[in-house]
Design a protein around this motif. Structure first.
Motif: not given
Length: 681
Positions: A412-415, A423-424, A460-462
């Motif tokens: 998972f990768e979220v910007d 985060g990742r 996004r929750g992670v």
């Protein structure tokens, strides 16, 4: 290919011959000879799996595409918003929301959307053309090594027809402004068949707020070769635009402020576009066969909803916009072997990979579809790879086993627009499977199953660490992958002539449950959950021209929580009952009762939904195999029940600032007639 190899193939095929389907119920078949050039399919490993044919799909009256999934015994499909939104699914004590724990695919393409703008596992099958679906295969429980994410409660695979016997044109007219047209053809091209289909539908709906739904779906599918050697290439396109008469508060209806077919916010609704391309290759290999598929999918959704009306924003209202724009890429491959062992055995090795590039997925505050503020906006990149092994062993003429193991890894990768929520993360999970099958004795088999599965949580929750609403309150990230463990005892039998029956006792445990939060229109993780239940399905050929099918399911769902152990919107009893006239001198017909029982709306069980019953009917006539007419009567007895009910706080103008706790419902659509005229050339 040697005679010895041909004999081995035929012997194992005979030893593993499995149930066919009659109205969705397994039927033990007599052995048939299988040539070496054909694909071997292992027999059923539980009593709760099967395949439904195109002819059976056409016999049942449905009001929307998603209701095809009701051929899965014990599964019910409802809707709480407009026709362009994914349906609500109920199965095995789950309110599956829009698909969180029920995996669906069409021609091998996944339907469930990860880290989706509206809900995790969002499964919208409105893009299919029901009249061109060739089969529906289903399996329930986490017992199958080739099913990964979202498949703990069950899974379904819909496949389009490889070809049509003749070109087809249909026009449908119905009450409440329903118009639909279908053009389909299947010309020969080179050494294969090209399936072309285009469907256009408009629907105003029976509600006081016109839905003004405009839907277009198309498919171009080329198939060459056989089920074991050849390839298939397909293109699918879908677009819908609609206004949504959403769920409404019971107090507004009781007080005469609105009609039961009324609305609060006239600007709810949205648009969806889905476009895909796929290639599938099939071939024979030493002692077996192989299959590989690659696909790419473009998806874009704009959804506008207002569940709480004026609770959070008394001036502009609480409407919000959920936006999702993504590309999905995937690949799968599977190799099948007959093993040269002392006992008949086989082995399947598979690989599945998927990558979602979501740019962006967002949540915005709106008024009449105009954005007022951004709650959060994220770029999400989510990838996964799964490897599975599965092997069947035929120990004796009356006992076989199947062992499976699946390994999945996620990244998972979220910007995020809020740096603290970027985060990742990475996670992995192992899922063992086991099936023991005893019989057949007098056309009766017994099954014991155990399996572990999982569902992924929203990326996004992670990675979230701060509440995006106030941007300061700490928030604990959720687990990336949530494990499920299930077991089942089942039986299927055709010992009585004309009667096929299947029954099961099952249980399923989840390490974490998703609970619906009405004032946010979302789900949040809670404690562990436990479900157990019983299911019964039967099909009875009353005569050469009349058949009865019935299914019943009961589930007991409990949550590990100090605030109450009931799971909101978990339904106890579900059943369906149908009569079918397949074909009598050109005439055919079907009558179907759908029953969805009541269930708790909050954890302490102090508020419950009421049961819903709906009867649909249809009669058709075909003349000289070229001309056809079909009349459907949806909601035959004009039921005024609720399609779905929730309980939460909302606020109407003039009410207290902290809102009013109330039931909110979406009514079953009133009785409607639809006539379809068809021509085949």
């Amino acid at each position: 290919m040697s005679r010895q190899w041909s004999a081995e193939v035929a012997a194992l095929a005979l030893s593993l011959v499995g149930p066919a389907m009659a109205g969705g119920v397994p039927v033990e078949l007599d052995p048939v000879t299988v040539r070496a050039s054909q694909t071997l399919q292992s027999a059923a490993q539980s009593s709760t799996e099967g395949t439904v044919t195109a002819e059976q799909l056409a016999e049942r009256p449905i009001s929307r595409a998603g209701e095809l999934l009701e051929f899965v015994p014990g599964l019910m499909v409802t809707q709480h918003s407009g026709e362009g939104k994914a349906n609500q699914y109920f199965l095995r004590g789950f309110n599956l929301d829009h698909g969180t724990d029920f995996y669906a695919e069409v021609d091998g393409l996944p339907v469930n959307m990860r880290s989706h703008g509206h809900g995790q596992g969002y499964a919208d099958i409105n893009f299919i053309i029901p009249e061109l679906i060739g089969s529906l295969s289903y399996r329930k429980g986490p017992y199958y090594a080739d099913v990964g994410d979202f498949g703990a409660a069950g899974s379904a695979n819909l496949r389009y027809l490889d070809e049509l016997p003749r070109s087809r044109a249909e026009v449908s007219l119905g009450e409440y402004g329903y118009y639909s047209s279908l053009l389909a053809a299947s010309p020969s091209v080179l050494d294969g068949k090209l399936l072309l289909g285009l469907q256009a539908t408009r629907y105003q709906g029976p509600f006081q707020l016109e839905e003004d739904m405009k839907k277009f779906a198309g498919i171009a599918r080329y198939n060459q070769g056989s089920a074991t050697e050849g390839f298939t290439a397909s293109l699918m396109a879908y677009h819908i635009d609609y206004t949504a008469p959403d769920q409404i508060p019971q107090r507004a209806v009781d007080g005469g402020q609105i009609d039961r077919l009324g609305f609060i916010d006239p600007s709810d609704g949205g648009t969806v576009g889905r476009y895909s391309g796929a290639l599938e290759w099939r071939g024979l290999a030493e002692r077996g066969n192989w299959r590989a598929q690659a696909y790419a999918l473009k998806y874009r959704m704009q959804l506008y909803s207002n569940f709480t009306y004026f609770l959070d924003n008394p001036d502009d209202g609480d409407q919000f916009n959920q936006f999702d724009d993504r590309m999905v890429y995937g690949f799968s491959a599977r190799r099948y072997w007959l093993l040269p062992t002392a006992i008949p055995a086989d082995l399947s090795l598979g690989l599945q990979a998927r990558y979602d590039d979501i740019a962006p997925v967002g949540l915005y505050k709106t008024r009449a579809r105009e954005r007022l503020a951004t709650v959060r906006e994220d770029q999400v990149r989510e990838g996964s790879a799964g490897v599975f092994l599965s092997s069947t062993q035929k120990w004796t003429p009356w006992f076989r086993s199947q062992l499976g193991l699946r390994a999945d890894a996620y990244s998972f990768e979220v910007d995020s627009d809020l740096a603290a929520n970027s985060g990742r993360a990475d996670d992995a999970i192992l899922s063992p499977k086991l099936a023991l099958v005893f019989g057949p004795w007098s056309r009766t088999q017994f099954y014991l199953n155990y399996g572990e599965g999982f569902h992924s949580n929203d990326a996004r929750g992670v990675t979230t660490t701060v509440d995006p609403l106030d941007q300061t309150t700490p928030q604990d990230p959720v687990d990336a992958l949530v494990k499920a463990r299930g077991g089942e005892i089942g039986v299927s039998s055709a010992i009585v002539p004309g009667l096929s029956i299947a029954a099961s006792l099952w249980q399923l445990h989840f390490d974490s449950e998703l609970v619906y939060v009405g004032d946010a229109g979302a789900n949040e993780p809670s404690g562990a959950s436990r479900r157990r239940g019983v299911e019964l399905s039967l099909y009875y050929a009353l005569s050469d021209w009349l058949a009865l099918d019935a299914d019943y399911a009961y589930a007991r769902a409990r949550l590990d929580s100090e605030d109450g152990d009931r799971i909101p919107n978990s339904i106890g009893s579900v059943y369906g009952l149908g009569l079918t006239v397949p074909d009598i001198r050109g005439w055919s017909g079907g009558l179907r009762l759908r029953y969805l029982g009541g269930g708790p709306l909050i954890e302490d069980n102090s508020v419950r939904s009421r049961a819903t019953s709906v009867v649909n009917a249809q009669v058709g006539y075909r003349y000289r195999q070229r001309y056809s007419a079909k009349l459907q009567v949806l909601n035959l007895f004009d039921s005024r029940d609720h399609d779905i009910t929730y309980y939460y706080e909302s606020r109407l103008p003039g009410e207290p600032a902290d809102g009013v706790a109330d039931t909110h419902f979406h009514p079953v659509e009133p009785r409607a007639l639809r006539l379809t005229l068809g021509l085949e050339l």
